[in-house]
Design a protein around this motif. Structure first.
Motif, PDB file in Angstrom:
ATOM      1  N   UNK A   2       0.776  -0.911  -0.054  1.00 34.25           N
ATOM      2  CA  UNK A   2      -0.071   0.047   0.354  1.00 34.25           C
ATOM      3  C   UNK A   2       0.920   1.463   0.161  1.00 34.25           C
ATOM      4  N   UNK A   3       1.988   1.134   0.842  1.00 33.70           N
ATOM      5  CA  UNK A   3       2.679   2.228   0.982  1.00 33.70           C
ATOM      6  C   UNK A   3       3.453   2.511  -0.552  1.00 33.70           C
ATOM      7  N   UNK A   4       3.911   1.707  -1.286  1.00 34.20           N
ATOM      8  CA  UNK A   4       4.325   1.587  -2.600  1.00 34.20           C
ATOM      9  C   UNK A   4       3.400   2.233  -3.632  1.00 34.20           C
ATOM     10  N   UNK A   5       2.224   1.880  -3.401  1.00 30.99           N
ATOM     11  CA  UNK A   5       1.224   2.446  -4.154  1.00 30.99           C
ATOM     12  C   UNK A   5       0.979   3.774  -3.993  1.00 30.99           C
ATOM     13  N   UNK A   6       0.872   4.208  -2.724  1.00 31.73           N
ATOM     14  CA  UNK A   6       0.911   5.641  -2.559  1.00 31.73           C
ATOM     15  C   UNK A   6       1.921   6.584  -2.965  1.00 31.73           C
ATOM     16  N   UNK A   7       3.137   5.832  -2.828  1.00 33.41           N
ATOM     17  CA  UNK A   7       4.322   6.691  -3.369  1.00 33.41           C
ATOM     18  C   UNK A   7       4.304   6.940  -4.719  1.00 33.41           C
ATOM     19  N   UNK A   8       3.856   5.746  -5.525  1.00 32.22           N
ATOM     20  CA  UNK A   8       3.756   5.934  -6.949  1.00 32.22           C
ATOM     21  C   UNK A   8       2.656   7.090  -7.465  1.00 32.22           C
ATOM     22  N   UNK A   9       1.747   7.014  -6.498  1.00 32.97           N
ATOM     23  CA  UNK A   9       0.478   8.074  -6.947  1.00 32.97           C
ATOM     24  C   UNK A   9       0.968   9.529  -6.939  1.00 32.97           C
ATOM     25  N   UNK A  10       1.925   9.802  -5.918  1.00 34.07           N
ATOM     26  CA  UNK A  10       2.509  11.191  -5.505  1.00 34.07           C
ATOM     27  C   UNK A  10       3.459  11.643  -6.508  1.00 34.07           C
ATOM     28  N   UNK A  11       3.931  10.987  -7.442  1.00 33.94           N
ATOM     29  CA  UNK A  11       5.038  11.263  -8.422  1.00 33.94           C
ATOM     30  C   UNK A  11       4.339  12.637  -9.081  1.00 33.94           C
ATOM     31  N   UNK A  12       5.542  13.293  -9.626  1.00 36.51           N
ATOM     32  CA  UNK A  12       5.145  14.753 -10.233  1.00 36.51           C
ATOM     33  C   UNK A  12       4.267  14.273 -11.570  1.00 36.51           C
ATOM     34  N   UNK A  13       3.200  15.157 -11.769  1.00 37.77           N
ATOM     35  CA  UNK A  13       2.316  14.936 -12.690  1.00 37.77           C
ATOM     36  C   UNK A  13       1.329  13.949 -12.507  1.00 37.77           C
ATOM     37  N   UNK A  14       1.261  13.211 -11.637  1.00 35.27           N
ATOM     38  CA  UNK A  14       0.324  12.410 -11.088  1.00 35.27           C
ATOM     39  C   UNK A  14      -0.913  13.048 -10.510  1.00 35.27           C
ATOM     40  N   UNK A  15      -2.043  12.567 -10.941  1.00 33.83           N
ATOM     41  CA  UNK A  15      -3.505  13.580 -10.219  1.00 33.83           C
ATOM     42  C   UNK A  15      -3.654  13.001  -8.848  1.00 33.83           C
ATOM     43  N   UNK A  16      -3.951  14.016  -8.117  1.00 32.29           N
ATOM     44  CA  UNK A  16      -4.342  13.599  -6.479  1.00 32.29           C
ATOM     45  C   UNK A  16      -5.713  14.417  -6.306  1.00 32.29           C
ATOM     46  N   UNK A  17      -6.284  13.465  -5.567  1.00 34.61           N
ATOM     47  CA  UNK A  17      -7.933  13.690  -5.124  1.00 34.61           C
ATOM     48  C   UNK A  17      -7.573  14.755  -3.891  1.00 34.61           C
ATOM     49  N   UNK A  18      -8.068  15.715  -3.846  1.00 30.12           N
ATOM     50  CA  UNK A  18      -7.964  16.851  -2.841  1.00 30.12           C
ATOM     51  C   UNK A  18      -9.123  16.312  -1.602  1.00 30.12           C
ATOM     52  N   UNK A  19      -8.604  16.441  -0.709  1.00 30.47           N
ATOM     53  CA  UNK A  19      -9.225  16.079   0.747  1.00 30.47           C
ATOM     54  C   UNK A  19     -10.428  16.692   1.025  1.00 30.47           C
ATOM     55  N   UNK A  20     -10.481  18.124   0.863  1.00 30.16           N
ATOM     56  CA  UNK A  20     -11.777  18.559   0.821  1.00 30.16           C
ATOM     57  C   UNK A  20     -12.644  18.666  -0.366  1.00 30.16           C
TER      58      UNK A  20
END
Length: 354
Positions: A2-20
């Protein structure tokens, strides 16, 4: 994994869902404007300068008797009811919570009404009688520099809040040696921030001496300092809650409703008090981007290489300091843009009290 998946998702250029994002889209996010505790009272400021079309005037008298006698009115407060210094300001404590001697701009408040309902509040605000002696106004930053200009603050020798100079090399000599010199004068206007949630909040003073405020603010920690200084309250007994902010952009960086709300809460008998400016009051009394007069002389070689710059900036900070000198400093830092020749940059800036 799960940590590896999270780290991959936080790469530059990757989309991230806003918490709010979801709560805001569904209208579930709570703002200060959504705070309506039980037993609520309402507070509003009397601003006679706007009523009489006066930007500068001496206060001769304030008669609160008619407003106090109206149904639904709890209290009407004036400067004599303000404990502490009755002065607020992030750097320079020069702005009264309630004006005690004179108005320095049309939005200066002279009285604070506390009422049972918005309707009773609106009616009572019109019943506070204020006698004003008009004084000469100064509405131009350059005119404010004149030796005979009306002074807004008697304790000051002039209307100048601050002045500074940034010099690098000999700008005058460098300009004289340039192949091409271009000069121009420009101006930028006062600008309203235009946030959707106008200035507002709720305050409550508990029996143990704790003052709690829920505010639409950009600086909750600094609000505590402002309130403590202006009203003479212990800093550690003031709690500021800052929920999701409905826009600010610098317009909520400083006391607007904060000290007025705190004063109302001290006089409400323990009941919570709400203040919410409408758009008209926001435009009258809220903070603005500073107007600026700009004089530029820019020198270059025939090949277009920039060699020298002389810039003079005159900012209009209005009747009170707020962050005027600090904004001036930022303007000075950026006035030269990309110009970086070691011998020829000469930048100057002046900051005014209007």
């Amino acid at each position: 994994m799960a940590d590896e998946t999270r780290a991959t998702a936080l790469r530059v250029g990757a989309s991230e869902i806003r918490a709010d994002a979801q709560a805001k889209a569904e209208g579930r996010e709570a703002y200060a404007a959504d705070c309506y505790p039980q037993g609520l009272l309402w507070a509003g400021a009397v601003r006679p300068g706007a009523r009489h079309g006066l930007a500068h005037a001496r206060i001769r008298s304030i008669d609160t008797r008619m407003a106090t006698a109206m149904p639904g009115v709890v209290k009407v407060l004036t400067a004599r009811d303000v404990p502490g210094t009755n002065r607020q300001g992030i750097v320079h404590k020069d702005m009264p919570v309630l004006a005690d001697q004179k108005l320095r701009y049309a939005g200066d408040p002279v009285a604070l009404v506390i009422a049972e309902s918005p309707e009773a509040l609106r009616a009572a605000l019109c019943r506070v009688e204020v006698e004003l002696e008009p004084l000469p106004a100064v509405c131009d930053p350059v005119a404010a520099l004149a030796t005979n200009a009306p002074r807004l603050h008697e304790e000051r020798a002039d209307n100048l809040l601050g002045a500074a100079e940034i010099r690098r090399g000999d700008g005058a000599e460098a300009l004289a040696s340039c192949d091409v010199v271009v000069a121009g004068e420009y101006s930028t206007p006062v600008q309203a921030h235009g946030f959707i949630e106008t200035e507002n909040g709720v305050a409550c003073y508990a029996p143990d001496g704790t003052l709690t405020l829920t505010l639409s603010t950009q600086a909750p920690f600094r609000d505590r300092l402002e309130i403590a200084h202006a009203l003479g309250l212990p800093f550690e007994r003031i709690r500021v809650i800052a929920p999701c902010l409905g826009g600010g952009f610098g317009g909520k960086d400083g006391a607007t409703v904060q000290c007025l709300l705190a004063l109302a809460a001290l006089n409400s008998g323990g009941r919570p008090v709400k203040m919410h400016w409408d758009r008209e009051e926001n435009l009258l009394a809220g903070y603005r981007r500073h107007a600026c007069r700009i004089e530029y002389r820019l020198g270059a070689r025939h090949d277009g290489t920039l060699q020298a710059l002389h810039c003079r900036l005159v900012y209009d900070t209005g009747a009170y300091a707020h962050l005027g000198a600090e904004v001036m400093a930022l303007g000075m830092e950026h006035a030269g843009g990309a110009l970086s020749h070691p011998q020829c940059s000469d930048r100057r800036s002046v900051r005014l009290h209007q």
